[in-house]
Scaffold this motif. Sequence first.
Motif, PDB file in Angstrom:
ATOM      1  N   ASN A   1       0.731  -1.257   0.103  1.00 24.59           N
ATOM      2  CA  ASN A   1      -0.176  -0.078   0.015  1.00 24.59           C
ATOM      3  C   ASN A   1       0.892   1.279   0.089  1.00 24.59           C
ATOM      4  OD1 ASN A   1      -2.192  -1.297   0.083  1.00 24.59           O
ATOM      5  ND2 ASN A   1      -2.469  -1.529   2.086  1.00 24.59           N
ATOM      6  N   THR A   2       2.082   1.175   0.773  1.00 27.65           N
ATOM      7  CA  THR A   2       2.886   2.273   0.740  1.00 27.65           C
ATOM      8  C   THR A   2       3.352   2.677  -0.716  1.00 27.65           C
ATOM      9  OG1 THR A   2       3.790   1.333   2.959  1.00 27.65           O
ATOM     10  CG2 THR A   2       4.798   3.338   1.840  1.00 27.65           C
ATOM     11  N   ILE A   3       3.647   1.544  -1.440  1.00 24.11           N
ATOM     12  CA  ILE A   3       4.163   1.697  -2.734  1.00 24.11           C
ATOM     13  C   ILE A   3       3.121   2.392  -3.702  1.00 24.11           C
ATOM     14  CG2 ILE A   3       5.287   0.536  -4.715  1.00 24.11           C
ATOM     15  CD1 ILE A   3       6.544  -1.505  -2.756  1.00 24.11           C
ATOM     16  N   LEU A   4       1.961   1.800  -3.527  1.00 31.31           N
ATOM     17  CA  LEU A   4       0.766   2.152  -4.396  1.00 31.31           C
ATOM     18  C   LEU A   4       0.552   3.630  -4.202  1.00 31.31           C
ATOM     19  CD1 LEU A   4      -1.766  -0.815  -4.644  1.00 31.31           C
ATOM     20  CD2 LEU A   4      -0.010  -0.190  -6.067  1.00 31.31           C
ATOM     21  N   LEU A   5       0.619   3.929  -2.765  1.00 29.95           N
ATOM     22  CA  LEU A   5       0.215   5.435  -2.499  1.00 29.95           C
ATOM     23  C   LEU A   5       1.294   6.477  -3.001  1.00 29.95           C
ATOM     24  CD1 LEU A   5      -1.341   5.206   1.073  1.00 29.95           C
ATOM     25  CD2 LEU A   5      -2.462   5.568  -1.138  1.00 29.95           C
ATOM     26  N   GLY A   6       2.292   5.889  -3.156  1.00 28.24           N
ATOM     27  CA  GLY A   6       3.562   6.758  -3.526  1.00 28.24           C
ATOM     28  C   GLY A   6       3.368   6.824  -4.757  1.00 28.24           C
ATOM     29  N   ASP A   7       3.100   5.625  -5.728  1.00 26.77           N
ATOM     30  CA  ASP A   7       2.965   5.825  -7.128  1.00 26.77           C
ATOM     31  C   ASP A   7       1.852   6.549  -7.509  1.00 26.77           C
ATOM     32  OD1 ASP A   7       4.985   3.897  -7.498  1.00 26.77           O
ATOM     33  OD2 ASP A   7       3.587   2.145  -7.903  1.00 26.77           O
ATOM     34  N   ILE A   8       0.606   6.750  -6.794  1.00 28.86           N
ATOM     35  CA  ILE A   8      -0.378   7.436  -6.932  1.00 28.86           C
ATOM     36  C   ILE A   8      -0.155   9.041  -6.679  1.00 28.86           C
ATOM     37  CG2 ILE A   8      -2.849   8.224  -5.985  1.00 28.86           C
ATOM     38  CD1 ILE A   8      -3.257   5.173  -5.721  1.00 28.86           C
ATOM     39  N   LEU A   9       0.683   9.430  -5.754  1.00 30.63           N
ATOM     40  CA  LEU A   9       1.085  10.712  -5.654  1.00 30.63           C
ATOM     41  C   LEU A   9       1.775  11.102  -6.696  1.00 30.63           C
ATOM     42  CD1 LEU A   9       1.059  12.967  -3.461  1.00 30.63           C
ATOM     43  CD2 LEU A   9       2.956  11.957  -2.444  1.00 30.63           C
TER      44      LEU A   9
END
Lengths: 250, 306
Positions: free
Chosen positions: A96-104
């Motif tokens: 989830n950390t990675i996904l949120l970073g990618d979204i950001l």
Amino acid sequence: MKPHINTMIRGVLTVAEKDIRIYYNKPPVIIFGLIFPFFMFLAFYIGRDMDLSTLFPGFISMALFFTASSVGPLITPWEKQQGTYERLLSFPVNINTILLGDILAGATFGFMISIVVIVASVVLLGVVIEQIMVLILSLILGSMCFAALGVLLASPSSQAPSNIMMLSSLVRFPLIFISGIFIPIKELEGTGRILSQISPLTYLVDIFNAGFYGTSVFAISIDVLILSAFTLLFVYVASLFHKKNMLKGL
Amino acid sequence: MSAIQVENLTKTFGDFVAVNGISFEVAKGEFFGLLGPNGAGKTTAIRMLVGLLTSNDGSILIQGLDITKDVISAKMKLSTVPETRNVYTDLSARENIQLAGKFYGLSKNEIAEKSDELLNELGLSDRGDDPVINFSKGMRQRVSIACAVINEPDILILDEPTEGLDVQSRRLLINKMKQMNENGTTVILTTHNIEEANQLCERVCIINKGKIAAIDRPETLTSTFDKTQSIEISFNCSVTQDFFEPVSVYRIENYGDKWRLYTSSPDRTIKHLSKIAEYQGLEIISLRTLGPSLEEAFVSLTEVKK
Ligand SMILES: Nc1ncnc2c1ncn2[C@@H]1O[C@H](COP(=O)(O)OP(=O)(O)OP(=O)(O)O)[C@@H](O)[C@H]1O
Ligand SMILES: [Mg+2]
């Protein structure tokens, strides 16, 4: 699982920073995120007897839609192909950390480019902005929503990046025709009208209309609510799929 | 408290059992080797140790902490150099290391200081700002290990870090592992280079087909599982296998210009060989006796039964 809020925030920002440095200038992002929406618009605008101001909110929506959703599909497939994904996962982050970073990272790209286009239009074309706060809110919502869609599109991430880019064009293309970009929503009838209501892009076009001209088909609060709901849905489904496919194609 | 405690760890992929109920313990500060043929399940085991894969059965404690309960805390203490070890080729060596430092929450100063130090130690100080895309395999691997050690982890796990590297890169890497270990880091090393494991590891675990075949100190394993003695000899001109016909040995192998003869009595074989050589007018260029080796022990432990 203990909460690691600080580690999580740090992780999200670090992932986003990495994405920004590495992926913003990759050819697929430039082509699908910048060049493509521009030519799409020209193709539809030139030769039609339409007022630029009617189409302008639609154009900005389309630019934001393509730009924000162009980074996400690339990242995970690219990292798996390069072999950097397992290393990324070995840092103190979770999926989830990675996904949120990618979204950001995707959202920042969409937001920045849209701001540039809007400022240029105000200065060069004399476009007027009726409600600036609504416009800023819609830029933020739209960037997040479609960046999340972009990350969701990377779900079958064991595929080669080129396959994913193709798939994501296939998904994104139809949306621009059913979302009131080229034909205003209020002029749509029957199936067109119904289809337009299931597309998140419709609500972005609508809230942009409110921002620029102070007129919209739906209430602003409805637009905000629906865009937020789509964003959460995209994030949730992306998280499910990415978890499932995490180690595929390593 | 041990650094790592693994109990009955099992992982299946469909019907295939990749890791089959393995248990072991690694003491704090130990240098521990994980050996096994291709497909033995080493990488799968490591992926479970670092919380990437969830096991079907069994438990993993990292410094007493259940990995499945709090993977983030575990990952703060435990660094990995994965088998797929590529670093970001669009970034420079320094940027890669800095990125790792940020993930571990080091301060700007710490990151700057540590990355200079690591680039220097790993022989990359004059290439630190070049993009990694222009780096050789060995240089990339040095960047990879730098990323894993910037936070001075309590535990360092390396999956075949020296595979395919030249002597210099290997030495730099090995020195770094040794140095970390001397400073108290627990090191777990997977390698196909048995000699490397023999020299570095205090204990090795030999995995075969998902199960532990043996786990002990290298010397103990060697003396328990390999009783063979051999002689390695070369002459000033090449000879054929027929040359050794009269000598009583139970296996002969040819390596380049050398012959290796496996024998139960090195003394008798050497005396015999020198007589034949003298008789045929050959000069002996080199001659050495070899005792049991970890490699032989490994082979006998992981042998495919015919
Ligand atoms: N995701 C997966 N799905 C199915 N099978 C897998 C998966 N990952 C590993 N395996 C199988 O599990 C077995 C063990 O693989 P693993 O990579 O752990 O071996 P290894 O000991 O690291 O080998 P090597 O020395 O070649 O690196 C292999 O037979 C492999 O094909
Ligand atoms: Mg392996």
